[in-house]
Write a protein that holds these residues in place. Structure first.
Motif, PDB file in Angstrom:
ATOM      1  N   LEU A 297     -24.560   0.353 -13.921  1.00 33.60           N
ATOM      2  CA  LEU A 297     -25.740   0.293 -13.054  1.00 33.60           C
ATOM      3  C   LEU A 297     -26.763   1.393 -13.311  1.00 33.60           C
ATOM      4  N   GLY A 298     -26.358   2.493 -13.898  1.00 37.81           N
ATOM      5  CA  GLY A 298     -27.292   3.578 -14.189  1.00 37.81           C
ATOM      6  C   GLY A 298     -28.004   4.073 -12.941  1.00 37.81           C
ATOM      7  N   ASP A 299     -29.320   4.267 -13.077  1.00 36.62           N
ATOM      8  CA  ASP A 299     -30.135   4.800 -11.986  1.00 36.62           C
ATOM      9  C   ASP A 299     -30.256   3.858 -10.802  1.00 36.62           C
ATOM     10  N   SER A 300     -29.863   2.615 -10.957  1.00 33.62           N
ATOM     11  CA  SER A 300     -29.944   1.661  -9.855  1.00 33.62           C
ATOM     12  C   SER A 300     -28.860   1.909  -8.805  1.00 33.62           C
ATOM     13  N   LEU A 301     -27.797   2.619  -9.180  1.00 35.63           N
ATOM     14  CA  LEU A 301     -26.712   2.884  -8.239  1.00 35.63           C
ATOM     15  C   LEU A 301     -27.179   3.873  -7.170  1.00 35.63           C
ATOM     16  N   VAL A 302     -27.099   3.449  -5.906  1.00 38.92           N
ATOM     17  CA  VAL A 302     -27.460   4.307  -4.773  1.00 38.92           C
ATOM     18  C   VAL A 302     -26.211   4.977  -4.220  1.00 38.92           C
ATOM     19  N   ALA A 303     -25.168   4.182  -3.965  1.00 37.51           N
ATOM     20  CA  ALA A 303     -23.968   4.745  -3.346  1.00 37.51           C
ATOM     21  C   ALA A 303     -22.777   3.823  -3.540  1.00 37.51           C
ATOM     22  N   LEU A 304     -21.613   4.428  -3.512  1.00 31.71           N
ATOM     23  CA  LEU A 304     -20.340   3.719  -3.431  1.00 31.71           C
ATOM     24  C   LEU A 304     -19.640   4.244  -2.189  1.00 31.71           C
TER      25      LEU A 304
ATOM     26  N   ASP B  49     -10.966  -1.181  -0.685  1.00 29.16           N
ATOM     27  CA  ASP B  49     -12.226  -1.766  -0.232  1.00 29.16           C
ATOM     28  C   ASP B  49     -13.380  -0.834  -0.567  1.00 29.16           C
ATOM     29  N   VAL B  50     -14.364  -1.365  -1.312  1.00 29.10           N
ATOM     30  CA  VAL B  50     -15.502  -0.559  -1.737  1.00 29.10           C
ATOM     31  C   VAL B  50     -16.782  -1.351  -1.513  1.00 29.10           C
ATOM     32  N   LEU B  51     -17.785  -0.671  -0.973  1.00 30.85           N
ATOM     33  CA  LEU B  51     -19.121  -1.232  -0.841  1.00 30.85           C
ATOM     34  C   LEU B  51     -20.014  -0.472  -1.806  1.00 30.85           C
ATOM     35  N   CYS B  52     -20.712  -1.204  -2.657  1.00 31.50           N
ATOM     36  CA  CYS B  52     -21.625  -0.622  -3.635  1.00 31.50           C
ATOM     37  C   CYS B  52     -23.056  -0.998  -3.247  1.00 31.50           C
ATOM     38  N   ILE B  53     -23.926   0.000  -3.182  1.00 33.55           N
ATOM     39  CA  ILE B  53     -25.331  -0.243  -2.845  1.00 33.55           C
ATOM     40  C   ILE B  53     -26.187   0.104  -4.055  1.00 33.55           C
ATOM     41  N   THR B  54     -27.093  -0.831  -4.395  1.00 30.97           N
ATOM     42  CA  THR B  54     -27.970  -0.644  -5.551  1.00 30.97           C
ATOM     43  C   THR B  54     -29.441  -0.683  -5.121  1.00 30.97           C
ATOM     44  N   ARG B  55     -30.292  -0.071  -5.931  1.00 28.07           N
ATOM     45  CA  ARG B  55     -31.740  -0.126  -5.670  1.00 28.07           C
ATOM     46  C   ARG B  55     -32.304  -1.516  -5.962  1.00 28.07           C
ATOM     47  N   ASP B  56     -31.777  -2.123  -6.992  1.00 27.61           N
ATOM     48  CA  ASP B  56     -32.329  -3.371  -7.511  1.00 27.61           C
ATOM     49  C   ASP B  56     -31.278  -4.465  -7.541  1.00 27.61           C
ATOM     50  N   SER B  57     -31.745  -5.690  -7.635  1.00 25.22           N
ATOM     51  CA  SER B  57     -30.837  -6.816  -7.863  1.00 25.22           C
ATOM     52  C   SER B  57     -30.164  -6.645  -9.218  1.00 25.22           C
ATOM     53  N   LEU B  58     -28.986  -7.204  -9.344  1.00 20.99           N
ATOM     54  CA  LEU B  58     -28.265  -7.120 -10.608  1.00 20.99           C
ATOM     55  C   LEU B  58     -28.689  -8.228 -11.552  1.00 20.99           C
ATOM     56  N   SER B  59     -28.768  -7.905 -12.811  1.00 20.31           N
ATOM     57  CA  SER B  59     -29.027  -8.915 -13.833  1.00 20.31           C
ATOM     58  C   SER B  59     -27.723  -9.660 -14.104  1.00 20.31           C
ATOM     59  N   PRO B  60     -27.815 -10.846 -14.691  1.00 17.05           N
ATOM     60  CA  PRO B  60     -26.582 -11.560 -15.062  1.00 17.05           C
ATOM     61  C   PRO B  60     -25.677 -10.726 -15.969  1.00 17.05           C
ATOM     62  N   SER B  61     -26.264  -9.962 -16.880  1.00 16.38           N
ATOM     63  CA  SER B  61     -25.430  -9.152 -17.780  1.00 16.38           C
ATOM     64  C   SER B  61     -24.752  -8.008 -17.027  1.00 16.38           C
TER      65      SER B  61
ATOM     66  N   ASP C 174      -6.881 -11.884  -6.472  1.00 13.40           N
ATOM     67  CA  ASP C 174      -6.807 -13.293  -6.874  1.00 13.40           C
ATOM     68  C   ASP C 174      -7.773 -13.629  -8.013  1.00 13.40           C
ATOM     69  N   GLY C 175      -8.326 -12.600  -8.659  1.00 12.71           N
ATOM     70  CA  GLY C 175      -9.190 -12.813  -9.810  1.00 12.71           C
ATOM     71  C   GLY C 175     -10.512 -13.491  -9.479  1.00 12.71           C
ATOM     72  N   ARG C 176     -10.985 -13.306  -8.263  1.00 15.73           N
ATOM     73  CA  ARG C 176     -12.218 -13.979  -7.810  1.00 15.73           C
ATOM     74  C   ARG C 176     -13.429 -13.090  -8.037  1.00 15.73           C
ATOM     75  N   VAL C 177     -14.478 -13.678  -8.593  1.00 15.90           N
ATOM     76  CA  VAL C 177     -15.775 -13.034  -8.720  1.00 15.90           C
ATOM     77  C   VAL C 177     -16.804 -14.017  -8.192  1.00 15.90           C
ATOM     78  N   VAL C 178     -17.539 -13.604  -7.154  1.00 15.64           N
ATOM     79  CA  VAL C 178     -18.509 -14.501  -6.513  1.00 15.64           C
ATOM     80  C   VAL C 178     -19.899 -13.922  -6.728  1.00 15.64           C
ATOM     81  N   ASP C 179     -20.761 -14.715  -7.343  1.00 22.29           N
ATOM     82  CA  ASP C 179     -22.149 -14.343  -7.578  1.00 22.29           C
ATOM     83  C   ASP C 179     -22.951 -14.703  -6.331  1.00 22.29           C
ATOM     84  N   GLY C 180     -23.553 -13.741  -5.690  1.00 24.51           N
ATOM     85  CA  GLY C 180     -24.296 -13.958  -4.460  1.00 24.51           C
ATOM     86  C   GLY C 180     -25.580 -14.730  -4.632  1.00 24.51           C
ATOM     87  N   SER C 181     -26.052 -14.878  -5.853  1.00 27.96           N
ATOM     88  CA  SER C 181     -27.301 -15.605  -6.084  1.00 27.96           C
ATOM     89  C   SER C 181     -27.071 -17.110  -6.235  1.00 27.96           C
ATOM     90  N   GLU C 182     -25.825 -17.506  -6.268  1.00 26.73           N
ATOM     91  CA  GLU C 182     -25.528 -18.940  -6.463  1.00 26.73           C
ATOM     92  C   GLU C 182     -25.301 -19.637  -5.150  1.00 26.73           C
TER      93      GLU C 182
END
Length: 113
Positions: free
Chosen positions: A19-26, A45-57, A105-113
Motif C-alpha cells: 500500500l505504500g503511502d496510501s496506508l493510514v493505519a492498521l 482481527d485487523v482493520l486496515c485503513i487506506t487513503r485511497d481505493s485499492l487497485s485490482p493489482s 476458509d481461504g475467502r477473499v471478498v472484493d468490496g467493489s463487486e
C-alpha cells in the motif's frame, strides 16, 4: 510464524509494501487486542485503513502476501477488512469496504463487486 507479535510485524511490513503511502493505519481488534488470544481457537482481527481505493493489482498482491500459504497465522486465521478513510468518516448501515481477507476458509471478498 508461530508468535503473534512476529506475525503482526510481518503482516504490517507486507501491507506497507503493497500500500505504500496510501496506508493510514492498521488496527488490531478482537481477542488479540484484549489480551485474550488463544491460538487454538482465536483468529487475528485487523482493520486496515487506506487513503485511497485499492487497485485490482493491490487487492491481488495483498490477498497473496497475507494468504495462509504465504504467511501462516498463529491462530485459526486472519480476518482483515480494508476500508478507505472516506468510508470510515461516513458511518453507514452498510459500510463500504475495499477488500476482506479471511484465511481460515481461504475467502477473499472484493468490496467493489
Amino acid at each position: 510464524m508461530k508468535d503473534l507479535d512476529s506475525y503482526l510485524r510481518e503482516l504490517t511490513r507486507r501491507t506497507s509494501v503493497v500500500l505504500g503511502d496510501s496506508l493510514v493505519a492498521l488496527h488490531l481488534h478482537g481477542s488479540a487486542a484484549m489480551d485474550a488470544f488463544v491460538a487454538s481457537r482465536s483468529d487475528v482481527d485487523v482493520l486496515c485503513i487506506t487513503r485511497d481505493s485499492l487497485s485490482p493489482s493491490q487487492k491481488r498482491a495483498l490477498a497473496e502476501a497475507l494468504s495462509e500459504a504465504s504467511l501462516p497465522c498463529p491462530g485459526v486465521g486472519l480476518e482483515m477488512s480494508i476500508v478507505t478513510l472516506a468510508a470510515v468518516r461516513a458511518p453507514s448501515d452498510r459500510p463500504a469496504f475495499e477488500l476482506h481477507i479471511a484465511t481460515e476458509d481461504g475467502r477473499v471478498v472484493d468490496g467493489s463487486e
